[in-house]
Design a protein around this motif. Sequence first.
Motif, PDB file in Angstrom:
ATOM      1  N   ALA A   1       1.261  -1.477  -0.489  1.00 53.39           N
ATOM      2  CA  ALA A   1       0.158   0.042  -0.270  1.00 53.39           C
ATOM      3  C   ALA A   1       0.721   1.381   0.203  1.00 53.39           C
ATOM      4  O   ALA A   1       0.172   1.708  -0.654  1.00 53.39           O
TER       5      ALA A   1
ATOM      6  N   VAL B   1      -4.121   2.427  -5.549  1.00 54.73           N
ATOM      7  CA  VAL B   1      -3.427   2.012  -4.781  1.00 54.73           C
ATOM      8  C   VAL B   1      -3.453   0.397  -4.958  1.00 54.73           C
ATOM      9  O   VAL B   1      -4.516  -0.263  -6.105  1.00 54.73           O
TER      10      VAL B   1
ATOM     11  N   VAL C   1      -5.776  -4.381  -1.570  1.00 50.72           N
ATOM     12  CA  VAL C   1      -5.986  -3.621   0.287  1.00 50.72           C
ATOM     13  C   VAL C   1      -7.207  -3.691   0.402  1.00 50.72           C
ATOM     14  O   VAL C   1      -7.890  -3.749   1.386  1.00 50.72           O
TER      15      VAL C   1
END
Length: 437
Positions: free
Chosen positions: A186, A238, A242
């Motif tokens: 991340a 991202v 995640v």
Amino acid sequence: MTDAPRRRPSLFARRSWGETSRIFGILRRETVGGALLLVGALLALIWSNSPWADGYQALRELRVGPAALHLDLGLATWAADGLLAIFFFVAGLELKREFVAGDLRDPRRAAVPVAAAMGGVLVPALLYYLVAGRDAAQGWAIPTATDIAFALAVLAVVGRFLPSALRTFLLTLAVVDDLLAIVIIAVFYTSDLDVGPLLGALVPLAAFGLLVQRRVRSWWLLLPLAAVTWALMHSSGVHATVAGVLLAFTVPVLRSRAAGGPDAGPGLAEHFEHRFRPLSAGVAVPVFAFLSAGVTVGGLTGLATALTDRVAVGIVVGLVLGKPIGIMAATWLVSRFTRADPDEGLNWLDVFGLALLGGIGFTVSLLIGELAFGLGSERDDHVKVAVLTGSLLAAGLATVILRARSRAYRRVHAAETVDRDRDGVPDVYQAQPDRSA
């Protein structure tokens, strides 16, 4: 009258029988998943080095999905971004459970696996950087991840009688290792961040969290919200996996008071984990391995070329040397500060064997390699060769150590299975003192 000498605390204290039974169930499922992972990787290697290698590449690059939503992705990307989101969802559930109701809620018990996991990240990263150099520094995280499924598949063959405390330590270390990998992905492998979709992902994520906090299990409500959260996270820059972790962190571990409280049975997190772990271990990870592990080696010449690349050397050194050194050093430091010893019947050679198992990196290592050097690049191919080579070397060395200790493990295993009162709970788990570090 002289007091009896106080026993030193144990680095690997046993859990309760109920928690041990739960963990053994997880380990059995992960072991099966590890076997499927190895089969997927082997098929990929055979196909990609056969006369039909072009067909394998065409399959990996086959694009599916709605172009209007920017989700017309190749199958290899779907496996890395989509299927591994399921893997990280399950990892997130286990991680939250460990912090809320497991070993990680107790600082004394958490000290050893947390320190070991951190040592197993820092030392391999440092060795990789020293070997690979600054121009390939973006790959520093590749040798830092432990593949628990792969490691347990090895353990199933060579360590069937490994004491429960060591198995628990390995699993807890891997859970913390997964958390560190999630943070690394991340923070360090996010490019071209788009704040709009990232903020937009918070809306379905909050709705998902609100429903699960109210103990809603309806898939037709939860799955669409999870899919939208994943899609927006993917669009934000991202890494989409995640999203799986964030969704897992919203799921409650303990039962509500209205449902009887913690003593009334497993909570929603354990329910979801029971449902999704077979999908993760039996489908998501093996398919990812099949679509990611295939690399055309090019015979001995090609293998030599790949393994002389500084990136590949850094990865092998990080996995085979860095991981065990980091895990061992951190565990030893904890033992020095807490004056704790390995449990009865165990010694530091057993810790070394587990530390070598920690050097088996596969799923997350391959993912980080793709993020660092680009899917399908020459360096990415070298990463695959190095990860496979380093993991096999670590597995082989761990096999030697664990085989050498098999007689001691059989003795401990025999003691752990004695049930004189035949109540279904081995005697060693009844009224045992807490000697955790």
